[in-house]
Design a protein around this motif. Structure first.
Motif, PDB file in Angstrom:
ATOM      1  N   SER A  15     -14.166   5.622   4.074  1.00 16.92           N
ATOM      2  CA  SER A  15     -14.915   6.773   3.559  1.00 16.92           C
ATOM      3  C   SER A  15     -14.879   7.929   4.550  1.00 16.92           C
ATOM      4  CB  SER A  15     -16.376   6.389   3.290  1.00 16.92           C
ATOM      5  OG  SER A  15     -16.452   5.353   2.341  1.00 16.92           O
ATOM      6  N   LYS A  17     -12.577   8.475   6.793  1.00 22.27           N
ATOM      7  CA  LYS A  17     -11.211   9.001   6.782  1.00 22.27           C
ATOM      8  C   LYS A  17     -10.969   9.877   5.552  1.00 22.27           C
ATOM      9  CE  LYS A  17      -9.236   5.099   8.163  1.00 22.27           C
ATOM     10  NZ  LYS A  17      -8.304   3.998   7.855  1.00 22.27           N
ATOM     11  N   GLY A  44     -11.623  10.817  -2.779  1.00 19.97           N
ATOM     12  CA  GLY A  44     -11.337   9.989  -3.948  1.00 19.97           C
ATOM     13  C   GLY A  44      -9.866   9.641  -4.102  1.00 19.97           C
ATOM     14  N   MET A  45      -9.569   8.912  -5.177  1.00 17.17           N
ATOM     15  CA  MET A  45      -8.177   8.504  -5.440  1.00 17.17           C
ATOM     16  C   MET A  45      -7.869   8.775  -6.909  1.00 17.17           C
ATOM     17  SD  MET A  45      -8.282   4.816  -3.573  1.00 17.17           S
ATOM     18  CE  MET A  45     -10.038   4.647  -3.307  1.00 17.17           C
ATOM     19  N   PHE A  49      -3.186   5.452  -8.199  1.00 15.09           N
ATOM     20  CA  PHE A  49      -3.356   4.877  -6.853  1.00 15.09           C
ATOM     21  C   PHE A  49      -4.466   3.824  -6.867  1.00 15.09           C
ATOM     22  CE2 PHE A  49      -4.632   4.644  -2.432  1.00 15.09           C
ATOM     23  CZ  PHE A  49      -3.435   4.728  -1.745  1.00 15.09           C
ATOM     24  N   VAL A  53      -4.829  -0.254  -5.512  1.00 17.16           N
ATOM     25  CA  VAL A  53      -5.385  -0.189  -4.158  1.00 17.16           C
ATOM     26  C   VAL A  53      -5.812  -1.565  -3.632  1.00 17.16           C
ATOM     27  CG1 VAL A  53      -7.823   0.294  -4.672  1.00 17.16           C
ATOM     28  CG2 VAL A  53      -6.745   1.324  -2.649  1.00 17.16           C
ATOM     29  N   THR A  59      -1.170   1.820   0.799  1.00 17.06           N
ATOM     30  CA  THR A  59      -1.815   2.512   1.912  1.00 17.06           C
ATOM     31  C   THR A  59      -1.263   3.924   2.007  1.00 17.06           C
ATOM     32  OG1 THR A  59      -2.270   2.449   4.288  1.00 17.06           O
ATOM     33  CG2 THR A  59      -0.098   1.689   3.611  1.00 17.06           C
ATOM     34  N   THR A  60      -2.049   4.839   2.567  1.00 21.85           N
ATOM     35  CA  THR A  60      -1.497   6.157   2.874  1.00 21.85           C
ATOM     36  C   THR A  60      -1.300   6.291   4.379  1.00 21.85           C
ATOM     37  OG1 THR A  60      -3.753   7.002   2.834  1.00 21.85           O
ATOM     38  CG2 THR A  60      -2.423   7.372   0.875  1.00 21.85           C
ATOM     39  N   ARG A  64       1.871   2.128   9.584  1.00 18.52           N
ATOM     40  CA  ARG A  64       2.432   0.869   9.103  1.00 18.52           C
ATOM     41  C   ARG A  64       2.340   0.814   7.593  1.00 18.52           C
ATOM     42  NH1 ARG A  64      -2.196  -1.899   7.969  1.00 18.52           N
ATOM     43  NH2 ARG A  64      -3.926  -1.390   9.343  1.00 18.52           N
ATOM     44  N   GLY A  69      -7.790  -3.408   4.398  1.00 17.15           N
ATOM     45  CA  GLY A  69      -9.244  -3.331   4.303  1.00 17.15           C
ATOM     46  C   GLY A  69      -9.792  -3.757   2.956  1.00 17.15           C
ATOM     47  N   ILE A  70      -9.319  -3.111   1.900  1.00 17.52           N
ATOM     48  CA  ILE A  70      -9.852  -3.385   0.564  1.00 17.52           C
ATOM     49  C   ILE A  70      -9.457  -4.792   0.063  1.00 17.52           C
ATOM     50  CG2 ILE A  70      -9.695  -2.634  -1.858  1.00 17.52           C
ATOM     51  CD1 ILE A  70      -9.739   0.279  -0.722  1.00 17.52           C
ATOM     52  N   PRO A  71      -8.175  -5.177   0.164  1.00 14.60           N
ATOM     53  CA  PRO A  71      -7.814  -6.532  -0.272  1.00 14.60           C
ATOM     54  C   PRO A  71      -8.613  -7.638   0.426  1.00 14.60           C
ATOM     55  CG  PRO A  71      -5.842  -5.245   0.184  1.00 14.60           C
ATOM     56  CD  PRO A  71      -7.003  -4.408   0.589  1.00 14.60           C
TER      57      PRO A  71
ATOM     58  N   ALA B  37      -9.532   0.562  13.371  1.00 11.51           N
ATOM     59  CA  ALA B  37      -8.889   0.254  12.092  1.00 11.51           C
ATOM     60  C   ALA B  37      -9.149  -1.219  11.762  1.00 11.51           C
ATOM     61  CB  ALA B  37      -7.392   0.528  12.176  1.00 11.51           C
ATOM     62  N   THR B  38      -8.716  -1.650  10.575  1.00 14.68           N
ATOM     63  CA  THR B  38      -8.993  -3.018  10.131  1.00 14.68           C
ATOM     64  C   THR B  38      -8.611  -4.057  11.192  1.00 14.68           C
ATOM     65  OG1 THR B  38      -8.652  -2.359   7.859  1.00 14.68           O
ATOM     66  CG2 THR B  38      -8.569  -4.697   8.302  1.00 14.68           C
TER      67      THR B  38
HETATM   68  N1  LIG Z   1     -13.207   5.666   0.203  1.00 12.45           N
HETATM   69  C1  LIG Z   1     -11.939   6.056   0.001  1.00 12.45           C
HETATM   70  N2  LIG Z   1     -11.664   7.318  -0.421  1.00 12.45           N
HETATM   71  C2  LIG Z   1     -10.377   7.722  -0.626  1.00 12.45           C
HETATM   72  N3  LIG Z   1      -9.305   6.945  -0.432  1.00 12.45           N
HETATM   73  C3  LIG Z   1      -9.502   5.683  -0.016  1.00 12.45           C
HETATM   74  C4  LIG Z   1     -10.819   5.167   0.221  1.00 12.45           C
HETATM   75  N4  LIG Z   1     -10.706   3.878   0.604  1.00 12.45           N
HETATM   76  C5  LIG Z   1      -9.394   3.597   0.635  1.00 12.45           C
HETATM   77  N5  LIG Z   1      -8.657   4.670   0.255  1.00 12.45           N
HETATM   78  C6  LIG Z   1      -7.179   4.735   0.153  1.00 12.45           C
HETATM   79  O1  LIG Z   1      -6.711   3.426  -0.063  1.00 12.45           O
HETATM   80  C7  LIG Z   1      -5.780   3.032   0.952  1.00 12.45           C
HETATM   81  C8  LIG Z   1      -5.910   1.562   1.229  1.00 12.45           C
HETATM   82  O2  LIG Z   1      -7.157   1.270   1.859  1.00 12.45           O
HETATM   83  P1  LIG Z   1      -7.311  -0.039   2.752  1.00 12.45           P
HETATM   84  O3  LIG Z   1      -8.627  -0.015   3.422  1.00 12.45           O
HETATM   85  O4  LIG Z   1      -7.022  -1.233   1.930  1.00 12.45           O
HETATM   86  O5  LIG Z   1      -6.153   0.071   3.833  1.00 12.45           O
HETATM   87  P2  LIG Z   1      -5.956   1.198   4.955  1.00 12.45           P
HETATM   88  O6  LIG Z   1      -7.249   1.894   5.225  1.00 12.45           O
HETATM   89  O7  LIG Z   1      -4.803   2.032   4.528  1.00 12.45           O
HETATM   90  O8  LIG Z   1      -5.551   0.343   6.211  1.00 12.45           O
HETATM   91  P3  LIG Z   1      -6.491  -0.690   7.010  1.00 12.45           P
HETATM   92  O9  LIG Z   1      -7.760  -0.795   6.238  1.00 12.45           O
HETATM   93  O10 LIG Z   1      -5.731  -1.975   7.006  1.00 12.45           O
HETATM   94  O11 LIG Z   1      -6.730  -0.165   8.367  1.00 12.45           O
HETATM   95  C9  LIG Z   1      -6.065   3.946   2.125  1.00 12.45           C
HETATM   96  O12 LIG Z   1      -4.917   4.150   2.915  1.00 12.45           O
HETATM   97  C10 LIG Z   1      -6.538   5.222   1.439  1.00 12.45           C
HETATM   98  O13 LIG Z   1      -5.434   6.025   1.063  1.00 12.45           O
END
Ligand SMILES: Nc1ncnc2c1ncn2[C@@H]1O[C@H](COP(=O)(O)OP(=O)(O)OP(=O)(O)O)[C@@H](O)[C@H]1O
Ligand code: FES
Ligand SMILES: [Mg+2]
Lengths: 180, 123
Positions: A15, A17, A44-45, A49, A53, A59-60, A64, A69-71, B37-38
């Protein structure tokens, strides 16, 4: 991850970021269900996307190719008999919701919510934490803190250490001996 | 039980310190950055961050800021801590835990000696 609170930290970092100015974290333990909601007003997304997700290869990031994070949170919730949902609207914000069956043997502990809450403190983002166990609730709103602080940054070490003990005391009192 | 109203006393104390400090000091801030980061979080970045903050507080160090950053690009070496002391080169510590965090404050930030045993290649 060993604690749900570490997942919360990770999702809140998403959030931040996404340039959110307000992040709400709602943690509720009621009727054998622990529900965590993280809601932000970040960028948002879009639909396409969002639909992929929860796939680790979405990832954006530029450093890498995988975003975990989300999975990882989805997996932790579903392993503990709970559910995971994510909704998002481009330009409006995102809401992540995960639930866990409290007495499920595979549920990880909630862990140190106070430490997570102070780790993300930063002068550019406001946070509202709502912590509920059964019918007892504690709310922590950084906007109230910033009002008291004036020009002093909320992430000054002295303030962080103080807020951590404030949160620890209040959360323990809400828990009332229950160890989540 | 502590409440937000208690912040007033801390604020007044900190404000007095700020007034006593001149502008030159403001540029002399040491920054300690923890990758959050994660993979950093999974490897233990949160307790490291908190240990650093609590050490800075309990030692009463002024002009030291502890912040988070995203991915620092070296998953296997997380938790990673970067130290920026004004006028000196950046120092990167790898595989940091709470005990090493304590040492970094004592030996590097307070004592001025880089903890060479926590650098890349020494882990
Ligand atoms: N709250 C959010 N608002 C907007 N985009 C999001 C949000 N959460 C995740 N995303 C998008 O989804 C992608 C995947 O999120 P995720 O947490 O799974 O991995 P990551 O943040 O890219 O890497 P990591 O969590 O492994 O450090 C992100 O790169 C971002 O683009
Ligand atoms: S993803 Fe591991 S250091 Fe960034
Ligand atoms: Mg992430």
């Amino acid at each position: 991850m060993r604690e749900i609170a570490l997942h919360i930290l990770d999702i809140v970092e998403n959030s931040v970021k996404a340039k959110a100015s307000l992040v709400e974290v709602i943690i509720e333990a009621k009727n054998n269900l622990l529900t965590v909601t993280i809601r932000d007003n970040g960028k948002g997304m879009d639909k396409e996307f969002l639909a992929r997700v929860t796939d680790p290869f979405t990832t954006t990031r530029t450093t890498r190719k995988v975003g975990m994070g989300i999975p990882l949170l989805k997996q932790a919730a579903e392993t503990a008999g709970g559910t995971f949902t994510i909704t998002s609207e481009l330009g409006k914000g995102t809401e992540v919701k995960a639930s866990f069956v409290i007495d499920n043997i595979d549920r990880m502990p909630l862990g140190n919510v106070a430490e997570t809450a102070v780790t993300v403190l930063n002068p550019e983002v406001d946070f509202v934490w709502v912590y509920t166990v059964e019918d007892r609730t504690f709310t922590f709103d950084t906007r109230e803190v910033r009002e008291e602080l004036g020009e002093i940054p909320i992430d000054s070490p002295e303030i962080v250490t103080f807020l951590k003990s404030l949160l620890t005391e209040n959360i323990e009192s809400i828990n009332g001996g229950i160890n989540l | 039980m502590k409440s937000i109203a208690d912040i007033k006393a801390i604020r007044d104390k900190m404000q007095a310190q700020i007034v006593n400090r001149d502008n030159k000091d403001a540029e002399q801030e040491t920054r300690i950055v923890v990758g959050m980061a994660t993979c950093g979080i999974a490897a233990g970045a949160r307790p490291v961050f908190n240990e650093l903050v609590d050490q800075v507080t309990s030692r009463g160090l002024t002009n030291v800021k502890v912040t988070r950053s995203g991915c620092l690009g070296m998953c296997k070496l997380e938790p990673i801590v970067e130290v920026f002391v004004p006028g000196e080169e950046k120092v990167t510590y790898v595989k940091v835990d709470a005990q090493k965090a304590k040492d970094i404050i004592a030996r590097h930030i307070v004592g001025g000696q880089v903890c060479t045993d926590y650098l890349i290649g020494e882990e």
